[in-house]
Design an enzyme around this catalytic site. Structure first.
Site, PDB file in Angstrom:
ATOM      1  N   HIS A   1       0.828  -1.199   0.000  1.00 60.79           N
ATOM      2  CA  HIS A   1       0.000   0.000   0.000  1.00 60.79           C
ATOM      3  C   HIS A   1       0.870   1.260   0.000  1.00 60.79           C
ATOM      4  O   HIS A   1       2.092   1.196   0.158  1.00 60.79           O
ATOM      5  CB  HIS A   1      -0.925  -0.003   1.199  1.00 60.79           C
ATOM      6  CG  HIS A   1      -2.000  -1.050   1.119  1.00 60.79           C
ATOM      7  ND1 HIS A   1      -2.959  -1.213   2.093  1.00 60.79           N
ATOM      8  CD2 HIS A   1      -2.265  -1.989   0.171  1.00 60.79           C
ATOM      9  CE1 HIS A   1      -3.766  -2.206   1.758  1.00 60.79           C
ATOM     10  NE2 HIS A   1      -3.358  -2.689   0.597  1.00 60.79           N
TER      11      HIS A   1
ATOM     12  N   GLU B   1       1.295   3.670   2.146  1.00 54.38           N
ATOM     13  CA  GLU B   1       2.044   3.953   3.367  1.00 54.38           C
ATOM     14  C   GLU B   1       3.337   3.135   3.427  1.00 54.38           C
ATOM     15  O   GLU B   1       4.387   3.637   3.833  1.00 54.38           O
ATOM     16  CB  GLU B   1       1.183   3.634   4.595  1.00 54.38           C
ATOM     17  CG  GLU B   1      -0.101   4.450   4.678  1.00 54.38           C
ATOM     18  CD  GLU B   1      -1.294   3.775   4.019  1.00 54.38           C
ATOM     19  OE1 GLU B   1      -2.419   3.976   4.517  1.00 54.38           O
ATOM     20  OE2 GLU B   1      -1.101   3.045   3.022  1.00 54.38           O
TER      21      GLU B   1
ATOM     22  N   CYS C   1      -1.667  -1.270   7.605  1.00 56.63           N
ATOM     23  CA  CYS C   1      -0.773  -0.118   7.488  1.00 56.63           C
ATOM     24  C   CYS C   1      -0.738   0.700   8.774  1.00 56.63           C
ATOM     25  O   CYS C   1       0.260   1.350   9.081  1.00 56.63           O
ATOM     26  CB  CYS C   1      -1.215   0.760   6.325  1.00 56.63           C
ATOM     27  SG  CYS C   1      -0.909   0.013   4.708  1.00 56.63           S
TER      28      CYS C   1
ATOM     29  N   ALA D   1     -21.462   9.100 -28.111  1.00 60.74           N
ATOM     30  CA  ALA D   1     -21.005  10.146 -29.020  1.00 60.74           C
ATOM     31  C   ALA D   1     -22.190  10.571 -29.872  1.00 60.74           C
ATOM     32  O   ALA D   1     -22.949   9.728 -30.361  1.00 60.74           O
ATOM     33  CB  ALA D   1     -19.864   9.643 -29.894  1.00 60.74           C
TER      34      ALA D   1
ATOM     35  N   ARG E   1      -6.968  -1.108 -27.549  1.00 59.99           N
ATOM     36  CA  ARG E   1      -5.891  -1.164 -28.539  1.00 59.99           C
ATOM     37  C   ARG E   1      -5.294   0.207 -28.842  1.00 59.99           C
ATOM     38  O   ARG E   1      -4.166   0.292 -29.343  1.00 59.99           O
ATOM     39  CB  ARG E   1      -6.399  -1.809 -29.832  1.00 59.99           C
ATOM     40  CG  ARG E   1      -7.527  -1.066 -30.514  1.00 59.99           C
ATOM     41  CD  ARG E   1      -8.162  -1.902 -31.627  1.00 59.99           C
ATOM     42  NE  ARG E   1      -9.275  -1.197 -32.276  1.00 59.99           N
ATOM     43  CZ  ARG E   1     -10.503  -1.160 -31.766  1.00 59.99           C
ATOM     44  NH1 ARG E   1     -10.773  -1.780 -30.630  1.00 59.99           N
ATOM     45  NH2 ARG E   1     -11.460  -0.525 -32.413  1.00 59.99           N
TER      46      ARG E   1
ATOM     47  N   GLY F   1     -26.405   1.179 -26.859  1.00 58.19           N
ATOM     48  CA  GLY F   1     -27.216   2.071 -27.663  1.00 58.19           C
ATOM     49  C   GLY F   1     -28.148   2.907 -26.810  1.00 58.19           C
ATOM     50  O   GLY F   1     -28.109   2.871 -25.574  1.00 58.19           O
TER      51      GLY F   1
ATOM     52  N   LEU G   1     -28.744   2.771 -22.656  1.00 57.47           N
ATOM     53  CA  LEU G   1     -28.301   3.946 -21.911  1.00 57.47           C
ATOM     54  C   LEU G   1     -29.466   4.617 -21.192  1.00 57.47           C
ATOM     55  O   LEU G   1     -29.364   4.999 -20.022  1.00 57.47           O
ATOM     56  CB  LEU G   1     -27.634   4.940 -22.865  1.00 57.47           C
ATOM     57  CG  LEU G   1     -26.283   4.511 -23.439  1.00 57.47           C
ATOM     58  CD1 LEU G   1     -25.920   5.384 -24.641  1.00 57.47           C
ATOM     59  CD2 LEU G   1     -25.197   4.578 -22.382  1.00 57.47           C
TER      60      LEU G   1
ATOM     61  N   SER H   1     -32.200   3.275 -20.209  1.00 53.86           N
ATOM     62  CA  SER H   1     -32.698   2.428 -19.123  1.00 53.86           C
ATOM     63  C   SER H   1     -31.909   2.668 -17.844  1.00 53.86           C
ATOM     64  O   SER H   1     -32.478   2.670 -16.741  1.00 53.86           O
ATOM     65  CB  SER H   1     -32.642   0.951 -19.521  1.00 53.86           C
ATOM     66  OG  SER H   1     -31.307   0.493 -19.643  1.00 53.86           O
TER      67      SER H   1
END
Length: 355
Positions: free
Chosen positions: A52, A54, A90, A160, A215, A294, A298, A300
């Site tokens: 972690h 710390e 920690c 988009a 990619r 789609g 979206l 929903s």
């Protein structure tokens, strides 16, 4: 708190961001150790399962500066853990190093911690302060806090659209719109690398045949998710190429796709599907979900209130006049706006979100 305290905590937050895309399901955490106004050690949580922030901060202290730990302040962006997981607590390390003062941005909402680390340090005599730049820390770890507080992943919706508000214009069974550009596509792939999972619906899988990979960016690919209620998606899709795991939410399993890095999860489609998906992802410790489906999928999520952030890319030079309308977003607060190769990307936060 002094101006210097804020400066050092800001540095800790800057360090925490260096772990983006590699720490989930753990949070992003940065730590800075200061003595006499000089930073003698700093670190961040690099990768899940590894030390972690710390620990990395303490390990970065030079041998000649180790005696200064007993006179130092540690600034850490999240409450130090108090339980044994893949690494020791920690808070015990801080006590063992005899660091007398610790400044914490915010408490950890994980029930395994949730004040336990703070209490253990205070019992040991450490001067602990909490709350400095706490809002910034909680925003940085929105996915982590959503996961533990709401028992679901943090959901980001992405689409988009054209300048006149369309996200699709289908001709001859194939998408006819190219809204994004090379620069904005790279930004999308960066966004994917920062999410644990990515979801599309049946229609998007059929029309776009997406790979849902990274990619165009250096990072880890998200877990691929697709809704295929009737089992109509053909085996030749890129989602089923075996390059990375794919989960299919369906009403029926298909033996032909098993063994190809594809897992079928049978849902009850007579009930709410999205809550069932959220429950599955929470059980799988998926902190963050990116939805690239789609308009129907979206919308929903928007209608169900199951979203935290929305990323909308607009091409100001493209108008089509007809097609598939972009989702209707309500209850949103704009938090950011950037340009990528001429396209405008706006980020909205759910006004009802707690994080």
């Amino acid at each position: 708190m002094t101006t210097d305290d804020k400066l050092f905590m800001a540095r800790a937050l800057q360090l925490a961001r260096c772990g983006m895309g590699s720490t989930s399901p753990n949070p992003l955490v940065g730590a800075v150790i200061v003595c006499g106004g000089r930073i003698i050690g700093e670190g961040y949580h690099i990768r899940a399962g590894e030390p972690h922030a710390e620990v990395n901060a303490v390990n970065s202290v030079k041998q000649c500066d180790l005696p200064l730990l007993e006179h130092s302040t540690m600034y850490v962006t999240l409450e130090p853990c108090s339980h044994y997981g893949k690494t020791p607590p920690c808070c015990d390390l801080i006590v063992a190093c005899k660091i007398p003062r610790v400044v914490i941005a915010t408490t950890d909402s994980n029930l395994l911690v949730n004040g336990g680390g703070i209490e253990r340090m205070r019992v040991a005599g450490v001067d602990v302060s909490v709350g400095l730049l706490g809002e910034e820390s909680r925003r940085l770890n929105g996915a982590f806090f959503t996961f533990h507080q709401q028992k679901r992943p943090c959901v980001t919706l992405k689409w988009a659209q054209t300048s006149d508000g369309f996200i699709g214009h289908v001709r001859n069974g194939a998408p006819a719109l190219a809204v994004s550009n090379k620069v904005s596509r790279a930004a999308v792939h960066k966004l994917r690398s920062m999410h644990d999972a990515i979801l599309v619906g049946t229609r998007t899988a059929l029309l776009d045949n997406p790979s849902l990979d990274v990619r165009c960016w250096a990072g880890r690919p998200p877990l691929r998710l697709v809704i295929d209620r009737e089992g109509v998606l053909p085996e030749g899709l890129k989602l089923f190429d075996g390059s990375s795991p794919t989960v299919v939410f369906t009403a029926k399993t298909r033996e032909g796709l098993l063994g190809k890095n594809v897992e079928h999860i049978v849902l009850d489609f007579s009930k709410g599907v999205l809550p069932q998906i959220m429950e599955y992802l929470h059980a799988r410790k998926i902190n963050s979900l990116l939805v690239e489906g789609g308009a129907v999928l979206l919308q929903s999520f928007i209608d169900a209130g199951l979203w935290d952030l929305v990323r909308v890319e607009t091409n100001p030079g493209l108008a089509v006049g007809a097609g598939v309308k972009a989702p209707c977003l309500s209850g949103a607060v704009k938090t950011e706006e950037k340009r990528y190769g001429g396209n405008v990307v706006s980020v909205f936060r759910n006004a009802n979100s707690k994080n």
